[in-house]
Design a protein around this motif. Structure first.
Motif, PDB file in Angstrom:
ATOM      1  N   GLU A   1       0.827  -1.203   0.000  1.00 31.79           N
ATOM      2  CA  GLU A   1       0.000   0.000   0.000  1.00 31.79           C
ATOM      3  C   GLU A   1       0.867   1.261   0.000  1.00 31.79           C
ATOM      4  N   GLY A   2       0.464   2.224  -0.800  1.00 33.64           N
ATOM      5  CA  GLY A   2       1.174   3.503  -0.840  1.00 33.64           C
ATOM      6  C   GLY A   2       2.036   3.688  -2.068  1.00 33.64           C
ATOM      7  N   LEU A   3       2.392   2.576  -2.742  1.00 35.46           N
ATOM      8  CA  LEU A   3       3.222   2.718  -3.937  1.00 35.46           C
ATOM      9  C   LEU A   3       2.411   3.184  -5.141  1.00 35.46           C
TER      10      LEU A   3
ATOM     11  N   TRP B   1      -6.074  -0.431  -8.198  1.00 37.08           N
ATOM     12  CA  TRP B   1      -5.644  -1.391  -9.211  1.00 37.08           C
ATOM     13  C   TRP B   1      -6.832  -1.808 -10.074  1.00 37.08           C
ATOM     14  N   PRO B   2      -6.590  -2.123 -11.352  1.00 29.46           N
ATOM     15  CA  PRO B   2      -7.685  -2.539 -12.240  1.00 29.46           C
ATOM     16  C   PRO B   2      -8.388  -3.797 -11.739  1.00 29.46           C
ATOM     17  N   ALA B   3      -9.692  -3.900 -12.065  1.00 28.18           N
ATOM     18  CA  ALA B   3     -10.479  -5.085 -11.715  1.00 28.18           C
ATOM     19  C   ALA B   3     -10.239  -6.197 -12.724  1.00 28.18           C
TER      20      ALA B   3
ATOM     21  N   ALA C   1       8.036   7.061  -0.602  1.00 28.06           N
ATOM     22  CA  ALA C   1       7.590   5.664  -0.577  1.00 28.06           C
ATOM     23  C   ALA C   1       7.915   4.896  -1.847  1.00 28.06           C
ATOM     24  N   CYS C   2       8.671   5.488  -2.792  1.00 31.60           N
ATOM     25  CA  CYS C   2       8.822   4.896  -4.117  1.00 31.60           C
ATOM     26  C   CYS C   2       9.810   3.737  -4.164  1.00 31.60           C
ATOM     27  N   ILE C   3       9.893   3.102  -5.328  1.00 33.44           N
ATOM     28  CA  ILE C   3      10.679   1.879  -5.494  1.00 33.44           C
ATOM     29  C   ILE C   3      12.135   2.071  -5.077  1.00 33.44           C
TER      30      ILE C   3
END
Length: 403
Positions: A60-62, A67-69, A199-201
């Protein structure tokens, strides 16, 4: 809310049959004299297209947006994925029709216990043998199957052995150098995610650890590899491009980022010591299917990308599916083991890799003959071959190397 659509295996295979490719018969192994006959085939394949295994594909947070269904539950074979798998079965039927013959030949189908692997096997064999009934051998949902699980085998490795093998696959400078080399990819991923610091990669350095001899990846490479795979699955499932990476990514960029998924396997699954331990149980099944006198002419084992990566590392195999990264096992991709027999009773083992491209998965286009690629396997190459005892010895040498 997810979309649930009911489709029967019959409908899926009917669609596949309409796209039956004009595939030429499988060629005699290179260098072999006339009179060689294909008499046994074993397919080891990954399940088809699925959604992420959980609602939040990354912590969570990225991601800055939901997100797509998907039209199925998390981790299950999608309905579009069923149709893509049926095309694989149709293609393999066209490729190996001379071996399978008419009627309903004896075929063995084995799958891991997950819904996506069982369903892939069911759809595949229904397209491979239209009108025939083939039961899929699998354990109860959620039950560990030692044929596909590497946990028991890798437990024979010490943590130090596994960690040393994984570190040897990294560039000089270790995980810090890898993160530096891949920094352009971290930037691309953060842009697609809409992520904002801190919070990024790139704020999650890649890390390695071991549990019971099994390598665990953490940080940027684990997150980036998982995310690149999610993008590929969204694209392969024919989701609108406004949903694929929230409309912030192209197919070519997905292909480039899939190198991260391949890097994951290069570190945690393909190092020979790790791979030989993790692939031993499934390779033993393959060796038996190829060499046992009473084995059927055609067997298929449906597992996961990790299973294919482990076998690739254990046997020193390399492949490149169109629009994927080198050595990345795509959905539905397969390693195919062919046993050829000469008129004098000699045997030869030939390996091939079969896969759809990302675009073929998305558009459900029929596979072309180029979908089947030769794979070099040194112990049974064109100059050596493998006699009947040699088939098992070549595939079981992974066990001997551990003693």
């Amino acid at each position: 809310m997810r979309r649930f659509v009911q489709r029967s295996v019959g409908m899926v295979t009917a669609l596949a049959a309409l796209s039956l490719p004009a595939s030429a018969a499988i060629a005699t192994p290179a260098g072999a004299a006339p009179g060689w006959t294909l008499d046994r085939v074993v397919v080891v394949m990954r399940h088809g297209v699925r959604p992420p295994t959980k609602a939040e594909a990354l912590p969570e947070g990225l991601a800055s947006a939901p997100w797509p269904a998907w039209d199925v539950g998390w981790g299950e074979l999608s309905h579009h994925g069923e149709q893509a798998v049926a095309l694989l079965g149709t293609f393999d039927r066209a490729s190996y029709g001379g071996l399978l013959g008419s009627g309903c030949p004896a075929v063995r189908a084995v799958a891991d216990s997950d819904q996506r692997t069982v369903r892939t096997a069911e759809v595949y064999v229904a397209a491979l043998l239209p009108g025939c009934t083939v039961s899929v051998d699998h354990k109860a949902t959620g039950e560990t199957d030692p044929r596909f699980s590497s946990a028991g085998e890798t437990s024979s490795l010490s943590s130090d052995q596994a960690l040393a093998a994984a570190n040897a696959a990294l560039p000089r400078g270790g995980t810090a150098q890898l993160d530096h080399d891949l920094s352009p990819d971290w930037t691309s991923i953060d842009r697609i995610l809409g992520c904002r610091a801190p919070a990024c990669i790139a704020a999650h350095p890649t890390s390695l650890s071991t549990t019971g001899g099994k390598v665990k990846l953490g940080g940027a490479l684990a997150l980036g590899g998982s995310f690149s795979e999610t993008l590929a699955l969204e694209y392969a499932d024919a989701q609108p491009m406004t949903d694929v990476g929230w409309g912030r990514v192209t197919r070519d960029e997905i292909t480039r980022l899939l190198a991260l998924h391949s890097w994951e396997f290069a570190v945690k699954a393909r190092p020979p010591l790790i791979a030989r331990a993790g692939a031993a149980a499934l390779l033993d099944q393959v060796a038996t299917a190829l060499s046992a006198p009473d084995a059927p002419v055609f067997s298929v084992f449906v597992g996961h990308d990790t299973n294919m990566a482990l076998i690739g590392g254990a046997l020193g195999l390399h492949w490149h599916a169109p629009q994927f990264a080198v050595d990345d096992p795509p959905p539905g991709g397969a390693l195919i083991f062919e046993r050829w027999r000469s008129a004098s009773g000699r045997y030869r083992l030939v390996l091939r890799f079969r896969s759809q491209s990302l675009e073929e998965m998305r558009t459900l286009a029929p596979l072309t003959p180029e979908a089947l690629q030769p794979v070099i396997f040194a112990p049974c190459d064109d100059g050596i071959g493998c006699d009947a005892p040699g088939l098992r010895q070549a595939l079981s040498s992974v066990e001997a190397s551990r003693r």
